[in-house]
Each structure stands twice: as C-alpha cells, then as structure tokens.
Design a protein around this motif. Structure first.
Motif, mmCIF file in Angstrom:
data_model
loop_
_atom_site.group_PDB
_atom_site.id
_atom_site.type_symbol
_atom_site.label_atom_id
_atom_site.label_comp_id
_atom_site.label_asym_id
_atom_site.label_seq_id
_atom_site.Cartn_x
_atom_site.Cartn_y
_atom_site.Cartn_z
ATOM 1 N N MET A 23 0.833 -1.197 0.000
ATOM 2 C CA MET A 23 0.000 0.000 0.000
ATOM 3 C C MET A 23 0.874 1.256 0.000
ATOM 4 N N THR A 24 0.308 2.335 -0.467
ATOM 5 C CA THR A 24 1.021 3.602 -0.576
ATOM 6 C C THR A 24 1.311 4.185 0.804
ATOM 7 N N VAL A 25 2.495 4.757 0.969
ATOM 8 C CA VAL A 25 2.871 5.406 2.225
ATOM 9 C C VAL A 25 2.198 6.770 2.327
ATOM 10 N N ILE A 26 1.692 7.109 3.505
ATOM 11 C CA ILE A 26 1.048 8.394 3.757
ATOM 12 C C ILE A 26 1.974 9.259 4.599
ATOM 13 N N SER A 27 2.212 10.484 4.138
ATOM 14 C CA SER A 27 3.012 11.448 4.892
ATOM 15 C C SER A 27 2.096 12.505 5.482
ATOM 16 N N LEU A 28 2.340 12.894 6.730
ATOM 17 C CA LEU A 28 1.544 13.930 7.389
ATOM 18 C C LEU A 28 2.316 15.242 7.378
ATOM 19 N N LYS A 29 1.676 16.292 6.886
ATOM 20 C CA LYS A 29 2.310 17.593 6.750
ATOM 21 C C LYS A 29 1.336 18.665 7.227
ATOM 22 N N SER A 30 1.716 19.938 7.094
ATOM 23 C CA SER A 30 0.815 21.032 7.452
ATOM 24 C C SER A 30 1.019 22.177 6.470
ATOM 25 N N ALA A 31 -0.040 22.943 6.269
ATOM 26 C CA ALA A 31 -0.014 24.079 5.356
ATOM 27 C C ALA A 31 -0.602 25.293 6.060
ATOM 28 N N GLN A 32 0.121 26.389 6.054
ATOM 29 C CA GLN A 32 -0.386 27.623 6.630
ATOM 30 C C GLN A 32 -1.152 28.369 5.545
ATOM 31 N N VAL A 33 -2.485 28.405 5.683
ATOM 32 C CA VAL A 33 -3.323 28.975 4.632
ATOM 33 C C VAL A 33 -3.557 30.474 4.817
ATOM 34 N N ASN A 34 -3.382 30.963 6.040
ATOM 35 C CA ASN A 34 -3.370 32.404 6.281
ATOM 36 C C ASN A 34 -2.607 32.657 7.583
ATOM 37 N N GLU A 35 -2.524 33.897 7.994
ATOM 38 C CA GLU A 35 -1.699 34.231 9.158
ATOM 39 C C GLU A 35 -2.159 33.536 10.433
ATOM 40 N N GLU A 36 -3.439 33.185 10.495
ATOM 41 C CA GLU A 36 -3.982 32.643 11.736
ATOM 42 C C GLU A 36 -4.375 31.166 11.661
ATOM 43 N N LEU A 37 -4.279 30.569 10.476
ATOM 44 C CA LEU A 37 -4.829 29.224 10.331
ATOM 45 C C LEU A 37 -3.853 28.270 9.642
ATOM 46 N N THR A 38 -3.592 27.143 10.307
ATOM 47 C CA THR A 38 -2.777 26.076 9.747
ATOM 48 C C THR A 38 -3.632 24.814 9.626
ATOM 49 N N LEU A 39 -3.554 24.180 8.475
ATOM 50 C CA LEU A 39 -4.315 22.953 8.234
ATOM 51 C C LEU A 39 -3.360 21.778 8.087
ATOM 52 N N PRO A 40 -3.518 20.737 8.908
ATOM 53 C CA PRO A 40 -2.756 19.515 8.665
ATOM 54 C C PRO A 40 -3.292 18.825 7.416
ATOM 55 N N TYR A 41 -2.428 18.100 6.736
ATOM 56 C CA TYR A 41 -2.909 17.335 5.587
ATOM 57 C C TYR A 41 -2.077 16.084 5.398
ATOM 58 N N ALA A 42 -2.708 15.104 4.776
ATOM 59 C CA ALA A 42 -2.034 13.858 4.432
ATOM 60 C C ALA A 42 -1.707 13.882 2.954
ATOM 61 N N GLU A 43 -0.524 13.386 2.621
ATOM 62 C CA GLU A 43 -0.091 13.331 1.225
ATOM 63 C C GLU A 43 0.367 11.925 0.906
ATOM 64 N N ALA A 44 -0.022 11.427 -0.262
ATOM 65 C CA ALA A 44 0.346 10.072 -0.664
ATOM 66 C C ALA A 44 0.379 9.980 -2.181
ATOM 67 N N GLY A 45 1.092 8.986 -2.671
ATOM 68 C CA GLY A 45 1.132 8.784 -4.108
ATOM 69 C C GLY A 45 2.453 9.205 -4.706
ATOM 70 N N TYR A 46 2.455 9.364 -5.997
ATOM 71 C CA TYR A 46 3.680 9.585 -6.742
ATOM 72 C C TYR A 46 3.764 11.018 -7.235
ATOM 73 N N PRO A 47 4.931 11.671 -7.086
ATOM 74 C CA PRO A 47 5.070 13.078 -7.458
ATOM 75 C C PRO A 47 4.663 13.374 -8.897
ATOM 76 N N SER A 48 4.834 12.400 -9.782
ATOM 77 C CA SER A 48 4.488 12.625 -11.184
ATOM 78 C C SER A 48 3.015 12.389 -11.483
ATOM 79 N N GLY A 49 2.262 11.918 -10.485
ATOM 80 C CA GLY A 49 0.852 11.627 -10.701
ATOM 81 C C GLY A 49 -0.003 12.882 -10.766
ATOM 82 N N THR A 50 -1.200 12.732 -11.295
ATOM 83 C CA THR A 50 -2.156 13.839 -11.343
ATOM 84 C C THR A 50 -2.518 14.258 -9.927
ATOM 85 N N PRO A 51 -2.379 15.545 -9.583
ATOM 86 C CA PRO A 51 -2.758 15.980 -8.233
ATOM 87 C C PRO A 51 -4.262 15.812 -7.993
ATOM 88 N N VAL A 52 -4.597 15.174 -6.900
ATOM 89 C CA VAL A 52 -5.987 14.973 -6.481
ATOM 90 C C VAL A 52 -6.111 15.489 -5.052
#
Length: 273
Positions: A1-30
């Motif tokens: 199975m594909t490995v899942i990486s946990l990361k975070s993105a700061q979407v504005n000065e006050e808000l950070t959203l954690p997110y999971a990323e998986a799959g291949y860098p060359s794949g279509t972003p979903v």
C-alpha cells in the motif's frame, strides 16, 4: 500500500491545516475534501490505495480534527476560501477535487469560481440541495441542542448512520474519535452554514468535467436529489454504486480509487488535433 506522509499548510496568518499526502510526485494531483465531522482520516482508505497515476492530498478543514479552530468562519464560502489557499500553500497549480458528502459544497464553489485551478470534480454522495429535505429540520434541532463536551453517542450515530454495510471497527473508532475533536460550536456553525446556504447557487458556473457518484442505498440522498446536480452541471456523468450507502469511499475504496483514476486519465489526456 502507498505510504502516507503527514504535513501542514499555513493557509493564512492565523490558520494552519494539517494534511495527508500520498502517491507519486508525477501523478495527477488529487485533493480530497471531507465533510462535516470528519478529517483527513476520512480518505485514509483511498490514500493507501492510490495508483502511480495519482498524487493525493487530503487536508483537514478548519475546526476539524487537529486543524486550527477559529472562533468563527464556518460557512461554505469560508471553507472554499481555505481550499483555494491550501492549493497555493501546498504548491498545487491545478488539481482534481474529490469531495465527500457536505465537503462537496465548498468544493463545487471552488470548481465554479476557479476553473483555472481545477481540472475536474468528483462528488461522492454530495447533496444537490438541503432545502425541504426530510431530515434537515431534525438535523438542525439536534445541532441546536449540542453543548460541550459533545456526547459520544451523537458522533457515533453520525458516523455509523452513513453506511449500508459494516465497516472495520478500528476505522469506525478512528472516525468517532476525530468527530469528538470538534467543539459544539464548530458542529453547529458548520451545520447551520450548510442548512442556510443556497446550495443551488453553488452549482452555478461549474464548467469543469464532473463525475457524480451515489450509493444506491444512501438513506440521505435520493436519485432525484442527484438529478439536481446533473441538470445544473453540463456534461456531468452519473455513476451509481449498488448495495452501497452514503459513504461510498468507506464501503468501496478500491472501486472509488479505480473510478477516480479512470476519470482523471480521461480528463487529463492530451488532445490531438
């Protein structure tokens, strides 16, 4: 199975959203968009099964899971603005949006308002409208009565009522625990934002390729409800899943991933003169 990486993105000065990323860098972003009460964990069964052709991102929305909890800002437009900001923060120039349940409302706002950023839209058990919905009044009353700490029974009923077939108990427990992370005001304000919004207006202007998937044993959404989406979005495809409830991505993750991959391949295939 594909490995899942946990990361975070700061979407504005006050808000950070954690997110999971998986799959291949060359794949279509979903980019996967969860509904009320969920988190990125809602898409763990899909992320684990992504083929080489897809590169998946699953952010947790404001107020949910381990994301930041602003005091306000829980309308569909607020979640849509966060989604656009997430695309920028995560460095995603253009993506296929895959949205489940009420997550489809902000997703289709973004698809209609930012067609340059969205290659296609997949809606998994997303309501066409909540106006005059038989369960809407009962849902509003149950939300109005919520107080902290949110009762486990409320969240458990919310989670287990979405499927037609039993799920692995460990996954169900995870989704209940994620739902319990929401304070009462997030449940209430997000729910009211959905109930009070003109959901028909959120279908306006969607010109990107769209795939609508519904479980045929969905207790919340009828075929007539899905027809509202199909009539509003020119060229939208409809794919019914037999013997499946509302949360199609929980009950049939392999099939959902295959259908997403097929859809992404069709819409991103280079055209030839």
């Amino acid at each position: 199975m594909t490995v899942i990486s946990l990361k975070s993105a700061q979407v504005n000065e006050e808000l950070t959203l954690p997110y999971a990323e998986a799959g291949y860098p060359s794949g279509t972003p979903v980019v996967f968009v969860h509904g009320l009460g969920d988190s990125w964990w809602s898409f763990e069964p899909l992320l684990r099964r992504l083929p080489p052709s897809l590169h998946g991102y699953a952010p947790t929305q404001r107020g949910h899971g381990d994301a930041g909890r602003p005091a306000d800002g829980y309308t569909p437009d607020d979640f849509a603005a966060d989604l656009v900001a997430f695309l920028g923060a995560a460095g995603i120039p253009r993506a296929v949006l895959v949205a489940a349940s009420t997550g489809g409302i902000p997703a289709r706002i973004v698809a209609g308002s930012h067609p340059d950023r969205i290659a296609g839209l997949v809606l998994l058990g997303v309501p066409g409208t909540l106006a005059d919905h038989p369960a809407a009044d009962a849902w509003r009353k149950s939300l109005d009565g919520l107080a902290d700490p949110v009762p486990r029974a409320f969240v458990e009923e919310f989670v287990t009522g979405t499927t037609a077939a039993p799920l692995a108990r460990g996954f169900v427990e995870t989704m209940i625990e994620e739902g319990l992370k929401l304070p009462a005001h997030v449940w209430q304000e997000t729910g009211r934002g959905l109930l009070d919004a003109d959901l028909g207006a959120t279908l306006a202007g969607i010109l990107v390729p769209t795939l609508v998937i519904r479980g045929e044993q969905d207790r919340f959404l009828t075929r007539d409800d899905q027809r509202i989406i199909l009539d509003a979005v020119h060229g939208a495809e409809f794919l019914p899943y037999e013997n499946t409830g509302h949360a199609v991505h929980w009950e049939q993750p392999e099939r959902v991933v295959a259908d997403i991959a097929g859809f992404a391949a069709r819409i991103t295939r280079p055209s030839h003169p």
